[in-house]
Design an enzyme around this catalytic site. Sequence first.
Site, mmCIF file in Angstrom:
data_model
loop_
_atom_site.group_PDB
_atom_site.id
_atom_site.type_symbol
_atom_site.label_atom_id
_atom_site.label_comp_id
_atom_site.label_asym_id
_atom_site.label_seq_id
_atom_site.Cartn_x
_atom_site.Cartn_y
_atom_site.Cartn_z
ATOM 1 N N LYS A 102 -13.096 26.755 107.690
ATOM 2 C CA LYS A 102 -12.873 27.599 106.536
ATOM 3 C C LYS A 102 -11.804 28.631 106.866
ATOM 4 O O LYS A 102 -11.488 28.844 108.019
ATOM 5 C CB LYS A 102 -14.176 28.303 106.115
ATOM 6 C CG LYS A 102 -15.190 27.362 105.467
ATOM 7 C CD LYS A 102 -16.459 28.067 105.042
ATOM 8 C CE LYS A 102 -16.208 29.281 104.189
ATOM 9 N NZ LYS A 102 -15.405 28.982 102.971
ATOM 10 N N GLU A 111 -16.387 35.771 104.728
ATOM 11 C CA GLU A 111 -17.153 34.562 104.391
ATOM 12 C C GLU A 111 -18.206 34.260 105.457
ATOM 13 O O GLU A 111 -19.348 33.915 105.129
ATOM 14 C CB GLU A 111 -16.202 33.367 104.232
ATOM 15 C CG GLU A 111 -15.370 33.414 102.967
ATOM 16 C CD GLU A 111 -14.331 32.320 102.899
ATOM 17 O OE1 GLU A 111 -13.888 31.986 101.793
ATOM 18 O OE2 GLU A 111 -13.933 31.802 103.966
#
Length: 262
Positions: A102, A111
């Site tokens: 990610k 995140e």
Amino acid sequence: MTGELSPIDRAKFVAAKRAADMVEDGMRVGLGTGSTAAWLVRCLGEMVRDEGLKIQGVPTSTRTAALAREVGIEVVSLDQAGWLDITIDGADEFDGDLNLIKGGGGALLQEKIVATASDQMVVIADAGKEVETLGAYPLPVEVIPFGWQTTRKLIEETLVSMDVLGRSAALRMNGDAPFVTDEGNHILDLHLQRIGNPRQLALVLNQVPGVVENGLFIDICDRVVIGFGDGRVEVRDINEGTIEHDRVDMAENDNLFTDLAD
């Protein structure tokens, strides 16, 4: 309007719509960043508006926060929420063990913090994000601006002893200037081609001075919702070892597409 969407966008939407159904009234929800996560925020906003869903959303970037407020979701900080019931986010790659890369949108630090502060993390993705081995997508590493070139050299030296094919690290740019994260840091994109041992690499990278966090999410994702362009979805639960198949009717959600701009 749905007919004008590309197959990939249709796949992203049906994955997001299916994941939105996992959100229940009263939940504290981590809201991811990126094009697929934006569909999720729109879906939840529609549920808030049309079904009276009451949730608190903890966004993982300023972009997501702005979109969540725009669609009517109550936005709170992670400190205010304390602990989350669920986080739903996209991924740049995922493998059969639901390990992820990610950070393509530059929000990997927030995140990862939000995802690990949740009872469960659900990834939403189109089928093209699944890989046998991670690494074709460049691995983002967030670094502090001070001495970033030294940090890059240290990373490249470290990669010599890692099970990877490529070892180059490139500073992510935003036009003519370095990309800056919400925390004021830079991102180095590692072009590794193949990551033989993601767990080892994630641990080693975070020991390099100047590195804040890396985009390898190991043992964090609980479920993945995979969308397909024809409306099919597949839900895999790594903990239960189950695979479910479903279909999302896109025709009923035309109002979602009228003003969406990822």
